[in-house]
Design a protein around this motif. Structure first.
Motif, short mmCIF file in Angstrom:
data_model
loop_
_atom_site.label_atom_id
_atom_site.label_comp_id
_atom_site.label_asym_id
_atom_site.label_seq_id
_atom_site.Cartn_x
_atom_site.Cartn_y
_atom_site.Cartn_z
N ALA A 1 7.32 5.01 10.41
CA ALA A 1 7.13 6.46 10.25
C ALA A 1 6.53 6.81 8.89
N ARG A 2 6.64 5.93 7.92
CA ARG A 2 6.02 6.15 6.61
C ARG A 2 5.83 4.81 5.93
N ILE A 3 4.74 4.67 5.20
CA ILE A 3 4.47 3.46 4.43
C ILE A 3 3.97 3.84 3.05
N SER A 4 4.45 3.09 2.05
CA SER A 4 4.02 3.31 0.66
C SER A 4 3.65 1.97 0.04
N ILE A 5 2.60 1.99 -0.77
CA ILE A 5 2.15 0.79 -1.49
C ILE A 5 1.91 1.18 -2.95
N VAL A 6 2.40 0.33 -3.88
CA VAL A 6 2.14 0.53 -5.30
C VAL A 6 1.51 -0.73 -5.87
N ASP A 7 0.85 -0.58 -7.00
CA ASP A 7 0.24 -1.75 -7.63
C ASP A 7 1.19 -2.38 -8.64
N PHE A 8 0.69 -3.34 -9.41
CA PHE A 8 1.51 -4.09 -10.36
C PHE A 8 2.19 -3.18 -11.38
N HIS A 9 1.55 -2.06 -11.71
CA HIS A 9 2.07 -1.13 -12.71
C HIS A 9 2.86 0.02 -12.10
N GLY A 10 3.09 -0.05 -10.79
CA GLY A 10 3.86 1.00 -10.13
C GLY A 10 3.06 2.22 -9.74
N ARG A 11 1.75 2.17 -9.91
CA ARG A 11 0.93 3.32 -9.55
C ARG A 11 0.75 3.40 -8.03
#
Length: 320
Positions: free
Chosen positions: A153-163
């Protein structure tokens, strides 16, 4: 001859008199040095001017989200070794990522404060150089009889720095029978702005391709996305050996790891997949060297005794 001897004596006397009245240059320098040393106060390591200069050159304090950090004055600037930098370049890891991963960047849990800039359901963030590492987290709703089966129902992705790299609500293909709102934070209202599953799946697949994927019990997230990822490119915080002691014989919960290792509280209310992804990335970053070693132990090529015996047998057969 007597006259020459007399003149020579006079010249010698004149030179001796001049030498007595005018000290040599070397002697002058020695006297000046001795005098300056005597004038310097005993027990003083720096003059007033030197102390003032040192004070003026003190590096500025950098403020990041209310957390102060400063560069140590008496420590030389650290940098990755040339061989490590070459490896990083060959593997598409930026210099910034390399510095952060090996503890040369800003330390602490400041990346968790990046949530202030989050844009829920924004999709793919534009103008962001993602880098080699990404962390993923998904929120599920219940489908099927009794809502016991999970659907994305929801997906989130962040990079190495949490952005924030990607965030989207997703329309489940099945009828939702349990929204699990108290945990997932998802309700019918959010589904009005959700993207189609196929669209999200394609965009996420593009982001994950050829990258190191960090997640917590990541198999469930990949199953919900109906995607696969090479085990060699996965770092799972639920399976990391050093974290097992926090699970009391079971897989450790992300909330427990965040509290015990990072000293932060997450999931105090409805879950935020972006927040959970950040916590997962921060756990990986803090123990990156351990994850690297565990990865080598699991995937490094091994020559078994059977292989060696087989090779010896072939070599003996060839000679005969």
């Amino acid at each position: 001859m007597a006259e020459l001897s007399s003149n020579w004596k006079k010249l010698q006397a004149q030179l001796k008199a001049e030498a007595t009245s005018k000290p040599s240059t070397k002697r002058k320098a020695e006297e000046q040095l001795h005098s300056s040393v005597k004038r310097k106060p005993i027990g003083t390591s720096k003059s007033k001017d030197t102390r003032l200069l040192s004070h003026q050159q003190k590096p500025p304090v950098h403020r990041m989200g209310g957390v102060q950090s400063s560069t140590a004055v008496d420590k030389p600037k650290q940098s990755p070794s040339p061989s490590l930098a070459i490896w990083a370049d060959d593997h598409g890891v930026s210099a910034e990522d390399l510095a952060e991963a090996y503890g040369l960047g800003v330390k602490g849990n400041t990346m968790m404060l990046a949530s202030e800039k989050d844009k829920v359901n924004h999709g793919l963030s534009s103008g962001l150089e993602i880098g080699k590492y990404v962390a993923i987290d998904c929120e599920m709703v219940g489908v099927g009889p009794g809502g016991h089966e999970s659907a994305l129902a929801r997906i989130s992705i962040v990079d190495f720095h949490g952005r924030q790299v990607y965030d989207s609500y997703v329309k489940p293909k099945e009828r939702v029978t349990n929204w699990r709102t108290a945990v997932s934070g998802i309700s019918q209202k959010e589904m009005r702005f959700a993207r189609d599953f196929d669209e999200v799946q394609n965009e996420v697949n593009t982001i994950l391709k050829d990258r190191i994927l960090i997640g917590h019990d990541i198999k469930h997230d990949l199953d919900a996305l109906k995607l696969s990822h090479s085990p060699r490119n996965i770092r799972d915080t639920a399976k990391y050996p050093a974290f097992k002691k926090y699970g009391n014989g079971r897989k450790p919960a992300l909330k427990i790891l965040a509290k015990e290792i990072l000293g932060i509280e997450i999931q105090s209310g409805p879950h935020s997949s972006t927040e959970d992804a950040r916590a997962t990335m921060l756990l990986f970053r803090k123990h990156k060297s351990g994850f690297d070693m565990d990865h080598v132990n699991r995937f490094a090529p091994k020559q078994t005794a059977h292989t060696g015996a087989s090779h010896l047998k072939k070599k003996t057969k060839k000679k005969s």
